[in-house]
Design a protein around this motif. Structure first.
Motif, PDB file in Angstrom:
ATOM      1  N   UNK A 113      30.836   3.920 -47.013  1.00  0.00           N
ATOM      2  CA  UNK A 113      29.940   4.548 -47.986  1.00  0.00           C
ATOM      3  C   UNK A 113      30.741   5.101 -49.160  1.00  0.00           C
ATOM      4  N   UNK A 114      31.957   5.593 -48.875  1.00  0.00           N
ATOM      5  CA  UNK A 114      32.815   6.075 -49.946  1.00  0.00           C
ATOM      6  C   UNK A 114      33.231   4.962 -50.894  1.00  0.00           C
ATOM      7  N   UNK A 115      33.502   3.779 -50.364  1.00  0.00           N
ATOM      8  CA  UNK A 115      33.853   2.635 -51.218  1.00  0.00           C
ATOM      9  C   UNK A 115      32.674   2.258 -52.106  1.00  0.00           C
ATOM     10  N   UNK A 116      31.478   2.235 -51.519  1.00  0.00           N
ATOM     11  CA  UNK A 116      30.281   1.922 -52.310  1.00  0.00           C
ATOM     12  C   UNK A 116      30.060   2.983 -53.389  1.00  0.00           C
ATOM     13  N   UNK A 117      30.277   4.247 -53.016  1.00  0.00           N
ATOM     14  CA  UNK A 117      30.110   5.333 -53.976  1.00  0.00           C
ATOM     15  C   UNK A 117      31.106   5.209 -55.122  1.00  0.00           C
ATOM     16  N   UNK A 118      32.315   4.744 -54.835  1.00  0.00           N
ATOM     17  CA  UNK A 118      33.288   4.536 -55.907  1.00  0.00           C
ATOM     18  C   UNK A 118      32.806   3.461 -56.873  1.00  0.00           C
ATOM     19  N   UNK A 119      32.145   2.435 -56.368  1.00  0.00           N
ATOM     20  CA  UNK A 119      31.545   1.430 -57.248  1.00  0.00           C
ATOM     21  C   UNK A 119      30.482   2.069 -58.146  1.00  0.00           C
ATOM     22  N   UNK A 120      29.667   2.928 -57.554  1.00  0.00           N
ATOM     23  CA  UNK A 120      28.652   3.635 -58.337  1.00  0.00           C
ATOM     24  C   UNK A 120      29.303   4.518 -59.404  1.00  0.00           C
ATOM     25  N   UNK A 121      30.430   5.142 -59.033  1.00  0.00           N
ATOM     26  CA  UNK A 121      31.163   5.988 -59.982  1.00  0.00           C
ATOM     27  C   UNK A 121      31.583   5.180 -61.204  1.00  0.00           C
ATOM     28  N   UNK A 122      32.101   3.987 -60.985  1.00  0.00           N
ATOM     29  CA  UNK A 122      32.506   3.136 -62.105  1.00  0.00           C
ATOM     30  C   UNK A 122      31.295   2.713 -62.934  1.00  0.00           C
ATOM     31  N   UNK A 123      30.212   2.370 -62.271  1.00  0.00           N
ATOM     32  CA  UNK A 123      28.994   1.967 -62.987  1.00  0.00           C
ATOM     33  C   UNK A 123      28.398   3.126 -63.776  1.00  0.00           C
TER      34      UNK A 123
END
Length: 294
Positions: free
Chosen positions: A188-198
Motif C-alpha cells: 500500500x505504501x508503494x501504491x501511495x508513493x505513486x499517488x504522491x507523484x501523481x
C-alpha cells in the motif's frame, strides 16, 4: 424638406428601425458571452484551479452533464470517510489516553467510514469522470475494509497463526503473522508513493497528505517487523511515530475538507491549497502549444 425619425433610420427611445432596443442588444451580447463561457470546458464554467480544489482531480473533458447534475462526492463522502477512519487510528497508535490495540476498538469506523463511504464516493467519482479521485479513494476504501476484516475476530486472521498454540510456539506464530501483515502495508505504501507523484498535478496540501501517509505506512510496517523479531521497545517507538504521521496528515486533511466545504457553499472567501494543476502543464496543453493552438 424635413425628414422623419423613421427616414433617418431611428425611432424615439433609442430604438432602431427593426424595433430592437439598446437594452435588448446588450442582453443579446450578454447571452452570447455566457454561451462562450459555458462552452469553454464542456459546459463546465469552473476555473481549472477551482475545479481541482473541489474535486482533487485536474479537470478532464468528459461527455454529458453529470458534473452539473450530481453533487460533488469528494468532500462529504470520500475525504470525510478517510479522515474519520484515520484520525482515531493515529491516536491509538500513539497510545494517547491509554489507547492501543492497533485500532481494534474502531473496527466499525473502518468498515463504515473508511470502507463504505469511500467505496460509494469512488463510484460517484467514476460516474462524473474523475479518474484519479476514483482510483485513490476506491483503493483506500478497500484498504480500510481489509484492515477491518483482519482485525475482526470472526475472520481469524491472527488466529490462523496462533490457534491451539501456547508459550513460545504462540509467540512465534504471532511474530509470523505480524511479519506477513507488514508486507501488505509495504505494498500500500508503494501504491501511495505513486499517488504522491501523481499529486503534483493537484495541489500542495494533497501532496503533503500523500507524503505523510506514505511515511506512516512504511513506519508501521517497520514496527511490525521489529515486533516480530522481539524488539518490543523499538517496535513500540516506530508504531508511535507512525501514529504521529497519521495524525499529522489528518490535520492537513481536515484543512482540505474545510476548504472544500466552504467552496461548495459558495462562501465569499476561500482558503488556499496552492494549486499545481495550472503550474504543472498537462500533456494536452503541451501538445496544443506545439501545434500553436490555444
Amino acid at each position: 424638406m424635413s425628414q422623419t425619425n423613421s427616414e433617418l433610420g431611428t425611432v424615439p427611445n433609442g430604438q432602431s428601425t427593426n424595433g430592437t432596443s439598446n437594452d435588448n442588444i446588450k442582453q443579446t451580447h450578454q447571452q452570447i458571452d455566457n454561451l462562450h463561457r459555458y462552452a469553454t470546458h464542456n459546459s463546465v464554467a469552473i476555473p481549472m484551479d477551482v475545479y481541482e480544489k473541489m474535486y482533487l482531480n485536474p479537470e478532464t473533458r468528459v461527455k454529458g452533464q453529470l458534473r452539473n447534475t450530481f453533487a460533488n462526492p469528494t468532500p462529504a463522502v470520500t475525504l470525510m470517510g478517510f479522515l474519520v477512519a484515520s484520525a482515531p487510528l493515529g491516536c491509538a497508535l500513539m497510545g494517547w489516553r491509554g489507547s492501543g490495540g492497533g485500532g481494534a476498538a474502531t473496527i466499525g469506523v473502518f468498515y463504515f467510514f473508511g470502507g463504505m463511504l469511500q467505496i460509494i464516493g469512488s463510484v460517484m467519482e467514476w460516474i462524473i469522470g474523475n479518474t484519479f479521485s476514483f482510483v485513490v479513494f476506491g483503493s483506500y476504501g478497500a484498504f480500510w475494509l481489509a484492515l477491518g476484516a483482519t482485525l475482526q475476530p470472526s475472520y481469524n486472521a491472527e488466529g490462523a497463526y496462533t490457534s491451539g498454540l501456547t508459550g513460545a510456539e504462540a509467540a512465534a506464530g504471532q511474530a509470523e503473522f505480524l511479519s506477513s501483515f507488514a508486507f501488505y502495508l509495504v505494498v500500500v505504501g508503494i501504491i501511495t508513493f505513486m499517488y504522491f507523484l501523481c499529486a503534483f498535478r493537484t495541489n500542495v496540501v494533497f501532496l503533503i497528505i500523500f507524503s505523510l501517509l506514505d511515511i506512516a505506512l512504511f513506519l508501521l510496517a517497520g514496527a511490525y517487523w521489529e515486533l516480530a523479531e522481539g524488539n518490543t521497545a523499538r517496535g513500540a517507538k516506530l508504531e508511535e511515530a507512525a501514529g504521529a504521521f497519521v495524525f499529522a496528515f489528518c490535520i492537513f486533511g481536515f484543512y482540505l475538507l474545510f476548504v472544500q466545504l466552504i467552496a461548495s457553499l459558495d462562501f465569499p472567501f476561500s482558503l488556499p491549497v496552492w494549486d499545481l494543476s495550472t503550474r504543472v502543464p498537462s500533456a494536452t496543453d503541451k501538445r496544443h502549444a506545439a501545434e500553436g493552438r490555444p
